[in-house]
Motif scaffolding. Structure first.
Motif, PDB file in Angstrom:
ATOM      1  N   CYS A 122      46.721  60.708  68.112  1.00  0.00           N
ATOM      2  CA  CYS A 122      45.380  60.199  67.925  1.00  0.00           C
ATOM      3  C   CYS A 122      44.459  61.370  67.549  1.00  0.00           C
ATOM      4  O   CYS A 122      44.380  62.356  68.268  1.00  0.00           O
ATOM      5  N   ILE A 123      43.786  61.272  66.436  1.00  0.00           N
ATOM      6  CA  ILE A 123      42.841  62.309  66.025  1.00  0.00           C
ATOM      7  C   ILE A 123      41.458  61.877  66.469  1.00  0.00           C
ATOM      8  O   ILE A 123      40.978  60.824  66.087  1.00  0.00           O
ATOM      9  N   ARG A 124      40.853  62.707  67.282  1.00  0.00           N
ATOM     10  CA  ARG A 124      39.509  62.396  67.759  1.00  0.00           C
ATOM     11  C   ARG A 124      38.484  62.672  66.669  1.00  0.00           C
ATOM     12  O   ARG A 124      38.736  63.366  65.704  1.00  0.00           O
ATOM     13  N   ASP A 125      37.300  62.175  66.885  1.00  0.00           N
ATOM     14  CA  ASP A 125      36.210  62.274  65.928  1.00  0.00           C
ATOM     15  C   ASP A 125      35.900  63.719  65.544  1.00  0.00           C
ATOM     16  O   ASP A 125      35.521  63.996  64.432  1.00  0.00           O
ATOM     17  N   ARG A 126      36.085  64.670  66.462  1.00  0.00           N
ATOM     18  CA  ARG A 126      35.695  66.045  66.161  1.00  0.00           C
ATOM     19  C   ARG A 126      36.847  66.903  65.638  1.00  0.00           C
ATOM     20  O   ARG A 126      36.666  68.076  65.371  1.00  0.00           O
ATOM     21  N   ASP A 127      38.014  66.338  65.462  1.00  0.00           N
ATOM     22  CA  ASP A 127      39.175  67.106  65.024  1.00  0.00           C
ATOM     23  C   ASP A 127      39.245  67.305  63.509  1.00  0.00           C
ATOM     24  O   ASP A 127      40.246  67.770  63.002  1.00  0.00           O
ATOM     25  N   TRP A 128      38.216  66.962  62.792  1.00  0.00           N
ATOM     26  CA  TRP A 128      38.225  67.065  61.338  1.00  0.00           C
ATOM     27  C   TRP A 128      37.911  68.476  60.852  1.00  0.00           C
ATOM     28  O   TRP A 128      38.361  68.869  59.767  1.00  0.00           O
ATOM     29  N   ALA A 129      37.159  69.264  61.591  1.00  0.00           N
ATOM     30  CA  ALA A 129      36.608  70.521  61.070  1.00  0.00           C
ATOM     31  C   ALA A 129      37.661  71.603  60.827  1.00  0.00           C
ATOM     32  O   ALA A 129      37.672  72.211  59.761  1.00  0.00           O
ATOM     33  N   ALA A 130      38.517  71.872  61.794  1.00  0.00           N
ATOM     34  CA  ALA A 130      39.500  72.950  61.625  1.00  0.00           C
ATOM     35  C   ALA A 130      40.457  72.675  60.463  1.00  0.00           C
ATOM     36  O   ALA A 130      40.684  73.569  59.638  1.00  0.00           O
ATOM     37  N   PRO A 131      41.018  71.461  60.345  1.00  0.00           N
ATOM     38  CA  PRO A 131      41.884  71.206  59.183  1.00  0.00           C
ATOM     39  C   PRO A 131      41.134  71.302  57.849  1.00  0.00           C
ATOM     40  O   PRO A 131      41.671  71.811  56.862  1.00  0.00           O
ATOM     41  N   MET A 132      39.879  70.826  57.819  1.00  0.00           N
ATOM     42  CA  MET A 132      39.102  70.919  56.594  1.00  0.00           C
ATOM     43  C   MET A 132      38.821  72.374  56.245  1.00  0.00           C
ATOM     44  O   MET A 132      38.914  72.782  55.082  1.00  0.00           O
ATOM     45  N   LEU A 133      38.487  73.166  57.252  1.00  0.00           N
ATOM     46  CA  LEU A 133      38.234  74.590  57.024  1.00  0.00           C
ATOM     47  C   LEU A 133      39.495  75.265  56.502  1.00  0.00           C
ATOM     48  O   LEU A 133      39.437  76.039  55.546  1.00  0.00           O
ATOM     49  N   ARG A 134      40.649  74.957  57.099  1.00  0.00           N
ATOM     50  CA  ARG A 134      41.924  75.525  56.639  1.00  0.00           C
ATOM     51  C   ARG A 134      42.152  75.173  55.174  1.00  0.00           C
ATOM     52  O   ARG A 134      42.496  76.025  54.358  1.00  0.00           O
ATOM     53  N   GLU A 135      41.950  73.908  54.826  1.00  0.00           N
ATOM     54  CA  GLU A 135      42.166  73.460  53.455  1.00  0.00           C
ATOM     55  C   GLU A 135      41.248  74.192  52.476  1.00  0.00           C
ATOM     56  O   GLU A 135      41.690  74.649  51.417  1.00  0.00           O
ATOM     57  N   GLN A 136      39.982  74.330  52.843  1.00  0.00           N
ATOM     58  CA  GLN A 136      39.031  74.992  51.954  1.00  0.00           C
ATOM     59  C   GLN A 136      39.331  76.488  51.805  1.00  0.00           C
ATOM     60  O   GLN A 136      39.263  77.031  50.702  1.00  0.00           O
ATOM     61  N   VAL A 137      39.658  77.153  52.906  1.00  0.00           N
ATOM     62  CA  VAL A 137      39.990  78.581  52.844  1.00  0.00           C
ATOM     63  C   VAL A 137      41.238  78.787  51.997  1.00  0.00           C
ATOM     64  O   VAL A 137      41.278  79.674  51.138  1.00  0.00           O
TER      65      VAL A 137
END
Length: 116
Positions: A1-16
């Motif tokens: 289950c991905i919680r509402d706040r778990d989006w930032a680290a994966p998005m940051l990884r993808e962008q970097v």
């Protein structure tokens, strides 16, 4: 289950990763100066493994991670409340302005809109 706040680290990884694929020596920094800094606290790090581990990996790859010391002080938080890889900047806004003055581009990460 991905919680509402778990989006930032994966998005940051993808962008970097995307930026560094094109510009391998590109310097990248993260400046947090709002309530999201609570997710970077040591107590959160103990509870929230994957996101904190991803940010720590990014820091070992040269990502500078800063949180706003002024905002943290309003919540009675200090350097000991954050993992060693997180820098407690005097002011998140001033830290961001310093990066912009050095030629960095400001990119705001925003939560993706939910799709049904």
């Amino acid at each position: 289950c991905i919680r509402d706040r778990d989006w930032a680290a994966p998005m940051l990884r993808e962008q970097v990763d995307r930026l560094r694929a094109r510009y391998p020596r590109l310097a990248v920094a993260l400046v947090s100066h709002g309530a999201e800094l609570f997710d970077l606290m040591v107590s959160s790090a103990l509870r929230e493994g994957p996101a904190i581990r991803e940010l720590e990996r990014l820091s070992t790859e040269g990502l500078d991670i800063h949180v706003c010391g002024e905002y943290a002080s309003w919540k009675r938080l200090g350097p000991r409340d954050f993992p060693e890889f997180v820098d407690l900047a005097a002011s998140g806004s001033a830290q961001l302005a310093d990066y912009i003055n050095l030629g960095f581009e400001h990119i705001r990460l925003e939560r993706p809109h939910a799709t049904d």
